[in-house]
Structures are given as structure tokens and as C-alpha cells.
Design an enzyme around this catalytic site. Structure first.
Site: not given
Length: 150
Positions: A13-14, A21, A26, A78, A81, A102, A104, A111
Site C-alpha cells: 500500500p501507498n 509522498r 521515500y 516491499n 505498511a 524484503e 524497504h 523511524r
């Protein structure tokens, strides 16, 4: 080492909003630009690459299950969330048994504390975090040389 013939990139998502964003986390690369570079990188290596993005957990689970039926050799994922919440995606990845990295874009460990927990990391062959869009390219380079150990 054998080169995987079919690699799947899955984005949660996103990530369709990459480039617009929270650029401080990012960067400015868009998802279509990242995917285009990955397709070219895979093609140059003689591999086939497909990419999928969804904001829906159910669609992501379905795509992972489909990858098992398609005999995908390697997944770059990825989960975004869903990294911190999706037992369903974790179970799907465990069920299909396809090796995966994985990825990111941001450094999740620099964070918020809730981002430090992943439901996927212990199943992953490897993790790339905080290298921006370059992390996808590094994951693909790894996937292209990866050989399942018997």
C-alpha cells in the site's frame, strides 16, 4: 549458479504514491520508473520480471498465491505498511515457499519504533532497507544470481 527465469516484484500500500509522498523518506523516484529499470535489468540478464502493486491486502495475498501456481523463481517484496501487520501475507509467502528479499525504500530502523517489527524478515532470504529505489536494483541483482540450496 542458475539464473531465475521468472522474478516477481510485489509492492504494498501507498507505494503507488512514490515520487510524491514524503520525499524525505521515500525520495523522488516513481514506482513506474523503478519498475521500468527493473524490467530492463532483468531483460539484460535473460530473465522475465513482472511487477504488481496493490493497496489491498487480499489482492496481495492472491498475487502471492498465484506466484506459486506460476512457478515464480524469486520474489522481491516491499510489503510497506503491511510489513508490521499482515500475518495473511506472511502465511501466503510461507505457503508458496518461493525465496524472497524484503525491500524497504526508507530505513525503517531510523523511524518510528512500530516500524522496527516485520512479520516477514525471519522468512526472507535477505532484507534491504534504507537504500532508496536502489534497493530494488540490488535485490534484483541478488535474485538473478540466487540459487536455492538443497
Amino acid at each position: 549458479m542458475a539464473t531465475p527465469k521468472h522474478i516477481l516484484v510485489i509492492n504494498g500500500p501507498n507505494l503507488n504514491l512514490l515520487g510524491s509522498r514524503e520525499r524525505q523518506h521515500y525520495g523522488s523516484d516513481t514506482l513506474p520508473a523503478i519498475e521500468s529499470r527493473l524490467v530492463a535489468q532483468a531483460k539484460q540478464a535473460g530473465a522475465r520480471l513482472a511487477a504488481f502493486q496493490s493497496n489491498s491486502e487480499a489482492e496481495l495475498v492472491e498475487r502471492i498465491q498465484q506466484a506459486g501456481r506460476e512457478k515464480v523463481d524469486f520474489i522481491i517484496i516491499n510489503p510497506a505498511a503491511y510489513t508490521h501487520t499482515s500475518v495473511a501475507m506472511r502465511d501466503a509467502l510461507a505457503a508458496v515457499g518461493i525465496p524472497f528479499v524484503e525491500v524497504h525504500v526508507s530505513n525503517v530502523f531510523a523511524r518510528e519504533p512500530f516500524r522496527h517489527q516485520s512479520y516477514f524478515s525471519d522468512l526472507a532470504v535477505g532484507i534491504i532497507s534504507g537504500l532508496g529505489a536502489k534497493g530494488y536494483e540490488l535485490a534484483l541483482a541478488f535474485a538473478l544470481q540466487y540459487s536455492k540450496r538443497s
